[in-house]
Motif scaffolding. Structure first.
Motif, mmCIF file in Angstrom:
data_model
loop_
_atom_site.group_PDB
_atom_site.id
_atom_site.type_symbol
_atom_site.label_atom_id
_atom_site.label_comp_id
_atom_site.label_asym_id
_atom_site.label_seq_id
_atom_site.Cartn_x
_atom_site.Cartn_y
_atom_site.Cartn_z
ATOM 1 N N ARG A 13 -8.142 1.411 1.420
ATOM 2 C CA ARG A 13 -7.758 2.399 2.429
ATOM 3 C C ARG A 13 -7.512 3.624 1.503
ATOM 4 O O ARG A 13 -7.185 3.649 0.602
ATOM 5 N N SER A 14 -8.017 4.719 2.395
ATOM 6 C CA SER A 14 -7.887 5.954 1.911
ATOM 7 C C SER A 14 -6.433 6.508 1.600
ATOM 8 O O SER A 14 -5.678 6.057 2.516
ATOM 9 N N ALA A 15 -6.321 7.093 0.658
ATOM 10 C CA ALA A 15 -5.002 7.689 0.228
ATOM 11 C C ALA A 15 -4.728 9.018 1.127
ATOM 12 O O ALA A 15 -3.390 9.120 1.332
ATOM 13 N N LEU B 72 -0.081 -12.601 -1.187
ATOM 14 C CA LEU B 72 -1.163 -12.093 -0.291
ATOM 15 C C LEU B 72 -2.424 -12.826 -0.706
ATOM 16 O O LEU B 72 -3.237 -13.036 -0.018
ATOM 17 N N THR B 73 -2.580 -12.710 -2.061
ATOM 18 C CA THR B 73 -3.834 -13.586 -2.791
ATOM 19 C C THR B 73 -3.615 -15.131 -2.307
ATOM 20 O O THR B 73 -4.954 -15.296 -1.783
ATOM 21 N N SER B 74 -2.662 -15.680 -2.519
ATOM 22 C CA SER B 74 -2.657 -17.066 -2.228
ATOM 23 C C SER B 74 -2.750 -17.318 -0.536
ATOM 24 O O SER B 74 -3.204 -18.489 -0.219
ATOM 25 N N ALA B 75 -2.542 -16.217 0.106
ATOM 26 C CA ALA B 75 -2.659 -16.475 1.765
ATOM 27 C C ALA B 75 -4.273 -16.458 1.869
ATOM 28 O O ALA B 75 -4.497 -16.630 3.187
ATOM 29 N N GLY B 76 -4.989 -16.042 1.250
ATOM 30 C CA GLY B 76 -6.529 -15.918 1.227
ATOM 31 C C GLY B 76 -6.984 -14.573 1.929
ATOM 32 O O GLY B 76 -8.290 -14.539 2.265
ATOM 33 N N PHE C 76 0.607 -1.151 0.013
ATOM 34 C CA PHE C 76 0.031 -0.028 0.063
ATOM 35 C C PHE C 76 0.971 1.172 0.090
ATOM 36 O O PHE C 76 0.516 2.375 -0.835
ATOM 37 N N ASN C 77 1.828 1.360 0.723
ATOM 38 C CA ASN C 77 2.736 2.619 0.919
ATOM 39 C C ASN C 77 3.400 2.677 -0.342
ATOM 40 O O ASN C 77 3.511 3.959 -0.674
ATOM 41 N N GLY C 78 3.781 1.646 -1.115
ATOM 42 C CA GLY C 78 4.535 1.912 -2.262
ATOM 43 C C GLY C 78 3.655 2.544 -3.382
ATOM 44 O O GLY C 78 3.921 3.206 -4.319
ATOM 45 N N VAL C 79 2.330 1.951 -3.533
ATOM 46 C CA VAL C 79 1.431 2.487 -4.477
ATOM 47 C C VAL C 79 1.004 4.040 -4.048
ATOM 48 O O VAL C 79 1.085 4.862 -4.855
ATOM 49 N N PRO D 121 -5.542 -0.195 -2.862
ATOM 50 C CA PRO D 121 -5.942 -1.455 -2.543
ATOM 51 C C PRO D 121 -5.068 -1.935 -1.215
ATOM 52 O O PRO D 121 -3.794 -1.552 -1.237
ATOM 53 N N LEU D 122 -5.624 -2.474 -0.278
ATOM 54 C CA LEU D 122 -5.106 -3.310 0.598
ATOM 55 C C LEU D 122 -4.985 -4.777 0.052
ATOM 56 O O LEU D 122 -6.155 -5.493 -0.022
ATOM 57 N N TRP D 123 -4.286 -5.358 -0.539
ATOM 58 C CA TRP D 123 -4.226 -6.529 -1.297
ATOM 59 C C TRP D 123 -4.630 -7.472 -0.775
ATOM 60 O O TRP D 123 -4.473 -8.009 0.295
ATOM 61 N N GLY D 124 -5.386 -8.525 -1.752
ATOM 62 C CA GLY D 124 -5.831 -9.685 -1.289
ATOM 63 C C GLY D 124 -6.896 -10.101 -2.784
ATOM 64 O O GLY D 124 -6.796 -9.507 -3.951
ATOM 65 N N GLN D 125 -7.403 -11.129 -2.560
ATOM 66 C CA GLN D 125 -8.315 -11.676 -3.565
ATOM 67 C C GLN D 125 -9.316 -10.804 -4.195
ATOM 68 O O GLN D 125 -10.079 -10.264 -3.188
#
Length: 342
Positions: free
Chosen positions: A293-295, A283-287, A202-205, A256-260
């Protein structure tokens, strides 16, 4: 780590020391609702000093003779601070323990108690109230006050603070190593590592949006976040109304807070390097489920006072999930300098 991510308004205007002692960093959790008065969950509002939330949770579990998973809380609070937060303890079929044991030699104070029908969940609280003392301030007061005024009106990039990544980034390094090796860890450790990796993405984006100068502007295809709410919607077309609401702080772009995900998340993928994409895949594979989250982080009831002893006193409210260090980092280079206690 407060110089890791770019500032929105140029270099730091000076330096200061935070957390010289726990009393310099006071946090009061604002639940946003009152316990109903009935139910099987005992709610305790506790003040702690030099304790992590997890340490206090385990202490409560020991006194109540319940599993730590039976205890709820809204968020992790700092160790080197004085913090006030709510805990819920599931006591169905159990006798309420003597809570005075909490105060015996631990630095914990019981401030309020109630009963409720539901367990506290992470992030359900409304806000946190911060009262901070910054010492050894070395900055031009006039220039700093001008930036503080802008920050109060326009907000700051909503970075995850250094606490999420551990001291000197230790948690993030451990999380990356765990991701590579795939070793089994405890439930708490797994949650900690996933949170650190997610926050880093998130911080990187967000950092890329800050570099582009559009971190607080709604762009076509952005997810719009409503201030003071978890509600959001996709903005396919930026209308005049959207522009005005964003300028007023009512809307902010969401990242995005990454996930599926059930659909395409769009533009964020295009600004990620190979390492970030690998973390997203993990992160996606972790379920984990995609969240937003607001920028932008907008402080409420923001005030400050320059004192003759060289300190700066700050007071402000931040929504749940907002970091005081993200606010401070927009104007100052700060360091932690805790006094050793004997």
């Amino acid at each position: 780590m407060n110089d890791t991510w770019p500032r929105a308004r140029g270099p730091a205007l000076g330096t200061a020391t935070i957390r010289h002692c726990p009393e310099d960093f006071l946090v009061r959790e604002q639940l946003g609702f009152s316990p109903s008065g009935d139910g099987e969950h005992c709610f305790l509002y506790l003040r702690k000093r030099n304790l992590t939330t997890s340490e206090l949770r385990d202490f409560i579990a020991d006194i109540a003779a319940v599993s730590p998973v039976s205890i709820g809380y809204c968020g992790m609070k700092d160790r080197n601070a004085v913090t006030e937060q709510w805990f819920s303890i599931g006591l169905a079929g159990r006798t309420e323990p003597d809570w005075s044991r909490l105060e015996a030699g631990t630095g914990v104070e019981l401030l309020a108690k109630g009963w409720h029908r539901r367990k506290l969940r992470r992030g359900v609280h409304q806000a946190n109230r911060f009262s901070l003392v910054l010492r050894n301030l070395d900055a031009d007061h006039s220039a700093l006050e001008k930036r503080l005024l802008v920050m109060r009106e326009e907000g700051v990039p909503n970075y995850f603070g250094e606490q999420r990544f551990g001291r000197n980034g230790s948690t993030l390094r451990q999380a990356r190593e765990w991701m590579r090796r795939g070793r089994r860890v405890s439930r708490d450790r797994r949650s900690l590592y996933l949170s650190a990796l997610r926050a880093w993405v998130f911080n990187g984006v967000l950092a890329q949006r800050v570099r582009q100068g559009d971190w607080n502007l709604v762009l076509p295809g952005d997810r719009c976040m409503l201030r003071g709410s978890r509600s959001h919607f996709c903005c396919d077309t930026v209308t005049e109304d959207i522009v005005l609401r964003a300028a007023a702080g009512d809307l902010s772009p969401g990242l995005p807070l990454w996930g599926q995900a059930s659909g395409d998340v769009g533009e964020p993928l295009t600004v990620m390097d190979e390492e970030a994409l690998a973390v997203c895949e993990f992160l996606t594979s972790a379920g984990l489920t995609l969240a937003w989250r607001s920028a932008r982080l907008l402080p409420d009831d923001f005030s400050w006072q320059f004192c003759d002893d060289g300190t700066l006193h700050l007071g402000f409210d931040l929504v749940a999930g907002g970091y005081a260090t993200a606010l401070l980092g927009e104007c100052l280079q700060f360091k932690n300098e805790a006094v050793k206690e004997h």
